[in-house]
Enzyme design. Structure first.
Site, PDB file in Angstrom:
ATOM      1  CB  CYS A 224      -0.893  -0.087   1.117  1.00 39.22           C
ATOM      2  SG  CYS A 224      -0.049   0.109   2.578  1.00 39.22           S
TER       3      CYS A 224
ATOM      4  CB  CYS B 254       4.392  -0.054   2.056  1.00 39.64           C
ATOM      5  SG  CYS B 254       3.008  -1.114   2.689  1.00 39.64           S
TER       6      CYS B 254
ATOM      7  CG  ASP C 257      14.726  26.053 -34.495  1.00 37.32           C
ATOM      8  OD1 ASP C 257      15.260  27.035 -34.423  1.00 37.32           O
ATOM      9  OD2 ASP C 257      14.993  25.209 -34.938  1.00 37.32           O
TER      10      ASP C 257
ATOM     11  CG  ASP D  55      17.964  22.007 -33.786  1.00 42.25           C
ATOM     12  OD1 ASP D  55      18.204  22.583 -32.642  1.00 42.25           O
ATOM     13  OD2 ASP D  55      18.222  22.667 -34.947  1.00 42.25           O
TER      14      ASP D  55
ATOM     15  CG  ASP E 195      17.610  25.305 -30.681  1.00 40.65           C
ATOM     16  OD1 ASP E 195      18.162  26.215 -31.275  1.00 40.65           O
ATOM     17  OD2 ASP E 195      16.788  24.553 -31.505  1.00 40.65           O
TER      18      ASP E 195
HETATM   19  P1  ADP Z   1      18.498  28.739 -36.942  1.00 49.36           P
HETATM   20  O1  ADP Z   1      18.393  27.462 -36.212  1.00 49.36           O
HETATM   21  O2  ADP Z   1      17.126  29.541 -36.723  1.00 49.36           O
HETATM   22  O3  ADP Z   1      18.775  28.945 -38.437  1.00 49.36           O
HETATM   23  P2  ADP Z   1      21.113  29.753 -36.453  1.00 49.36           P
HETATM   24  O4  ADP Z   1      21.534  30.223 -35.451  1.00 49.36           O
HETATM   25  O5  ADP Z   1      21.790  28.259 -36.830  1.00 49.36           O
HETATM   26  O6  ADP Z   1      19.478  29.785 -36.351  1.00 49.36           O
HETATM   27  O7  ADP Z   1      21.575  30.647 -37.973  1.00 49.36           O
HETATM   28  C1  ADP Z   1      21.080  31.769 -38.049  1.00 49.36           C
HETATM   29  C2  ADP Z   1      21.186  32.463 -39.209  1.00 49.36           C
HETATM   30  O8  ADP Z   1      22.803  32.491 -39.488  1.00 49.36           O
HETATM   31  C3  ADP Z   1      20.771  31.507 -40.304  1.00 49.36           C
HETATM   32  O9  ADP Z   1      19.309  31.747 -40.525  1.00 49.36           O
HETATM   33  C4  ADP Z   1      21.678  32.143 -41.289  1.00 49.36           C
HETATM   34  O10 ADP Z   1      21.237  33.217 -42.018  1.00 49.36           O
HETATM   35  C5  ADP Z   1      22.986  32.206 -40.769  1.00 49.36           C
HETATM   36  N1  ADP Z   1      23.888  31.063 -41.128  1.00 49.36           N
HETATM   37  C6  ADP Z   1      24.310  30.347 -39.926  1.00 49.36           C
HETATM   38  N2  ADP Z   1      25.383  29.454 -40.339  1.00 49.36           N
HETATM   39  C7  ADP Z   1      25.276  29.769 -41.839  1.00 49.36           C
HETATM   40  C8  ADP Z   1      26.014  29.173 -42.880  1.00 49.36           C
HETATM   41  N3  ADP Z   1      26.897  28.133 -42.532  1.00 49.36           N
HETATM   42  N4  ADP Z   1      26.122  29.684 -43.941  1.00 49.36           N
HETATM   43  C9  ADP Z   1      25.183  30.680 -44.172  1.00 49.36           C
HETATM   44  N5  ADP Z   1      24.456  31.354 -43.298  1.00 49.36           N
HETATM   45  C10 ADP Z   1      24.291  31.051 -42.175  1.00 49.36           C
HETATM   46 MG    MG Z   2      19.081  26.045 -35.603  1.00 43.84          MG
END
Ligand code: ADP
Ligand code: MG
Length: 764
Positions: free
Chosen positions: A14, A17, A455, A652, A656
């Site tokens: 129970c 316990c 996101d 994701d 994040d």
């Molecule tokens: P989210 O996950 O919302 O896309 P991030 O922080 O990963 O946020 O990226 C923010 C922004 O930075 C993207 O939307 C893009 O415009 C720019 N960015 C990030 N990494 C790259 C990359 N490798 N090449 C081009 N743009 C990038």
């Molecule tokens: Mg991202």
């Protein structure tokens, strides 16, 4: 060193316990924390190994009738089945089944006796109104002599656990539910026995025509029946784990020394080459190395459609191959597999305590002593007030009836079952749908959520953007522009990078090696080609560089939801491409469903504001917070919380993580096989956003179930105890029969477990 481990506990009958065991453990030097769960019959204990060990802890509770199942030798990477064997779960399951069978046999043997005594009881009533013939009196007399024999059997055989509870109370002063029943029924029996034995001597003083054998028989039978029904349905509440375990293949077909051999799944090691025939179960996690097939992953992710898998794709254990055949290399075995992690997580969640349970726990821990006091006070009050009007004999007989009634009806058993059984069923149901809930507290918090933060990439959209436009702002060829972009993006892991690299590959555009690569959080990246430094990223990055450029063309694109990727040197913009990500099919419906639940949806993204707003308008998102750097996501969540909102954040789970942790409920979209199970409160397998809605509904259903359970558990006691004391006797001359109290008590536990089981079949 401190270690935390969950042990199976044997002998719990129970809720009180659980309280007794918990208190006993907490008093031991070296026990850091102890959480005992009656629903799962487990104890989660953190101990300081230098001071105590599980064996000595088990000894501490053994004299009280309980014990811990202490695991034996440990081995690396145990399969879920082995792991359970090791922890004694299988053994305790077998014992549980044997216990249930034993209980059933005892109940079956007691039911005819109970029916017989009810029959004799009613005959007594007929006799009082002179409704039976003289012959009838003789038979009644004979039947009355059978009652003591039947009561002896019921009390000492069927009612043994309650007698033991009484004994432990006398010996160790620890009272649980069994103690209450034990005291009640044995007092009824003993009083009756003394009357039978010394009928003549006692006649002048006591009401010797009234015995309580029937009370002993009927109460014990009802309680045992209730316990049996409860134990039987309790086994059913835990069958989600059973179903998950059944997904695990027992054997695997591996290639060793060039030969195909079938081995136990426990013997599979990393790097084993495993052959999967049509219709076979996938035994461990791995990556396809040859062949292809459609795989039914519904059992793990809840996705109904089989998924196509080819060389390089990952497969997970517990899923089912359809008609193709293939081979794969084992990358995760035993306890590392996704299935093993899911089972572990579900088990831990089911064993965890929801905050709402704290009150019920508190009440059941103080209930037993309080009830004992009430029972004795009731007996005393009867003797004190009723001896005058009715005489001592009759007062004692009323007093005893009330005494037994109070003890029997006061069981806090249902109270202890209310929360855990609903949590067990709710968490299990979630697992079947690909919704993994980390603990009961998360389940509880989720139903209060009024704001969901999502996101964009990978949550609302598919997360696989493609390159859709090229705008060249220099005298370079388009191909050269792409080549430079792809060379720089090759080193990045961002989905946008994949879009560009894939495009270049598809068009056979060569790339060159770069140096000084560095990613710029939330903006893009930088790197040098042949000594010249380049930047790739969003508009924010260009603003940071302090270079001007005509953005009007780009803004036309972003207004269509496309994301710009700009290539620039320190001094000027070379050109840009636009990438676009498809919205997931289910996103729009999911947002509408969230709105129906009264939830506000906020999109938090690092992406361009115009693009984000456009996407948001397509799916019906209420608020957009764009251009957020990963580290700022956390601050934005805090801001929403400071407005008094209860925030769930779906992301994701990779960059994040801090925001997920800050949110009241962090929801990880577990795409594919790499599930960041630890990082979030809830993991949605298969990355399906509509599961977010389902999980909120699940939490609401479960919490409603818990509240109903608590209501039903309380109401029996709140209404039952005053009735049983006989405090309304003066007004109505009516006294609750202890037999009825036994029935009500049994029903309260059964109705609570039954109500929890209902959650299983509710639609999400
Ligand atoms: P989210 O996950 O919302 O896309 P991030 O922080 O990963 O946020 O990226 C923010 C922004 O930075 C993207 O939307 C893009 O415009 C720019 N960015 C990030 N990494 C790259 C990359 N490798 N090449 C081009 N743009 C990038
Ligand atoms: Mg991202």
């Amino acid at each position: 060193m401190n270690t935390t481990q969950t042990y199976k506990v044997k002998g719990m009958h129970c809720a009180s316990c659980a309280g007794i065991i918990e208190k006993t453990f907490k008093k031991v030097d070296g026990v850091v924390s102890a959480e005992v769960n009656y629903g799962t019959e487990t104890a989660k204990i953190a101990i300081d190994e230098s001071k105590t060990n599980p064996h000595s802890l088990s000894e501490k509770i053994e004299k009280l009738g309980y014990s811990l199942v202490v695991p034996t030798a440990e081995r690396m990477f145990m399969s879920p089945e082995e792991h359970r064997e090791h922890l004694g779960f299988n053994q305790s399951k077998k014992e549980k089944l044997a216990e249930v069978t034993d209980l059933r046999n005892k109940v079956m043997s007691a039911i005819p006796l109970a029916i017989f005594s009810i029959f004799v009881m009613s005959w007594d009533i007929f006799a009082e109104y002179k409704l039976i013939s003289p012959m009838g009196y003789t038979i009644k007399e004979f039947f009355h002599h059978l009652l003591p024999i039947f009561a002896t059997y019921t009390l000492f055989v069927v009612g043994k656990p309650y007698l033991l509870g009484f004994y432990r109370f006398l010996r160790y002063g620890k009272a649980n539910m069994d103690t209450l029943i034990g005291i009640g029924t044995s007092v009824a029996f003993l009083y009756s026995f003394i009357i039978t034995a010394f009928e003549k001597t006692l006649r002048p003083f006591l009401n010797v025509d009234q015995t309580y054998y029937d009370v002993t028989i009927v109460v014990i039978t009802f309680i045992a029946l209730g316990k049996y029904l409860e134990a039987r349905s309790k086994i059913k509440t835990g069958d989600a784990i059973e179903k998950l375990l059944n997904l695990q293949a027992k054997t695997a077909l591996v290639v060793r020394d060039g030969k195909e051999i079938e081995i136990s799944v426990n013997e599979v090691v990393h790097g084993d080459w495993i052959i999967i025939k049509p219709g076979a179960k996938i035994p461990v996690d791995g990556i396809i190395s040859e062949g292809s097939s459609y795989i039914d992953e519904s059992m793990v992710t809840g996705e109904p459609m089989p998924v196509q898998k080819k060389v390089g794709d990952s497969v997970v254990s517990g899923t089912m191959n359809t008609s193709g055949s293939f081979a794969f290399v084992a990358t995760k075995v035993g306890s590392e597999t996704l299935l093993a992690q899911i089972i572990k997580m579900v088990e831990e969640a089911q064993g965890s305590k929801a905050p709402i349970q704290a009150l019920a726990d508190k009440i059941s821990s103080i209930f037993v002593p309080i009830v004992l006091v009430i029972a004795f006070a009731t007996l005393g009050a009867w003797l004190f007030f009723a001896t005058g009007p009715f005489g001592f004999a009759q007062a004692l007989s009323y007093g005893l009836t009330s005494f037994v009634g109070v003890l029997v009806i006061a069981c806090p058993c249902a109270l202890g079952l209310a929360t855990p059984t609903a949590i067990i069923v709710g968490v299990g149901k979630g697992a079947r749908e690909g919704i993994l809930i980390k603990d009961a507290a998360t389940m509880e918090k989720l139903h209060k959520v009024d704001t969901v933060v999502v996101d964009k990439t990978g949550t609302i959209t598919v997360g696989k953007p493609t390159l859709v436009d090229i705008e060249n702002l220099s005298d370079l060829q388009n191909e050269e522009l792409i080549s430079m972009l792809a060379s720089l993006e090759k080193k990045s892991e961002h989905p946008i990078a994949h879009a560009i690299v894939n495009y270049a590959q598809a068009k056979n555009i060569p790339t060159t090696d770069i140096s000084n690569f560095e990613s710029i959080q939330g903006k893009g990246l930088r790197g040098s080609i042949k000594g010249v430094e380049y930047f790739v990223g969003n508009a924010k990055l260009i603003v940071d560089l302090g270079i001007g450029f005509d953005a009007s063309k780009m803004e036309q694109f972003t207004a269509q939801g496309k994301t710009p990727v700009i290539l620039a040197t320190k001094r000027k913009v070379v050109g840009f491409v636009m990438v676009a990500d498809e919205i997931k099919l289910e996103s729009k419906q999911a947002m509408a469903d969230l709105h129906k639940l009264g939830i506000t949806v906020v999109m938090l993204t690092g992406d361009d504001e115009r693009a984000a707003k456009y996407m948001a308008s397509l799916v019906g998102i209420d608020e957009v917070i764009a251009h957020v750097l990963p580290e700022d996501k956390l601050t934005k969540i805090k801001e929403l919380q400071s407005q008094g909102r209860v925030v769930a954040m779906a992301g994701d789970g990779v960059n994040d993580a801090p925001a997920l942790a800050q949110a009241d409920v962090g929801i990880a979209m577990g795409t594919g096989t790499d599930v960041a199970i630890e990082s979030a409160g809830i993991t949605l397998l298969g990355g399906d956003i509509s599961k977010l809605v389902k999980s909120i509904k699940l939490s609401k259903i479960t919490m409603r179930g818990i509240k109903q359970n608590l209501f039903w558990a309380f109401i029996y006691n709140i209404v039952g105890i005053p009735l049983a004391t006989g405090m309304f006797f003066a007004a109505s001359e009516w006294l609750l029969s202890p037999a009825f109290a036994g029935f009500a008590m049994a029903m309260s536990s059964v109705s609570v477990v039954g109500n929890s089981l209902r959650i299983k079949s509710m639609k999400l």
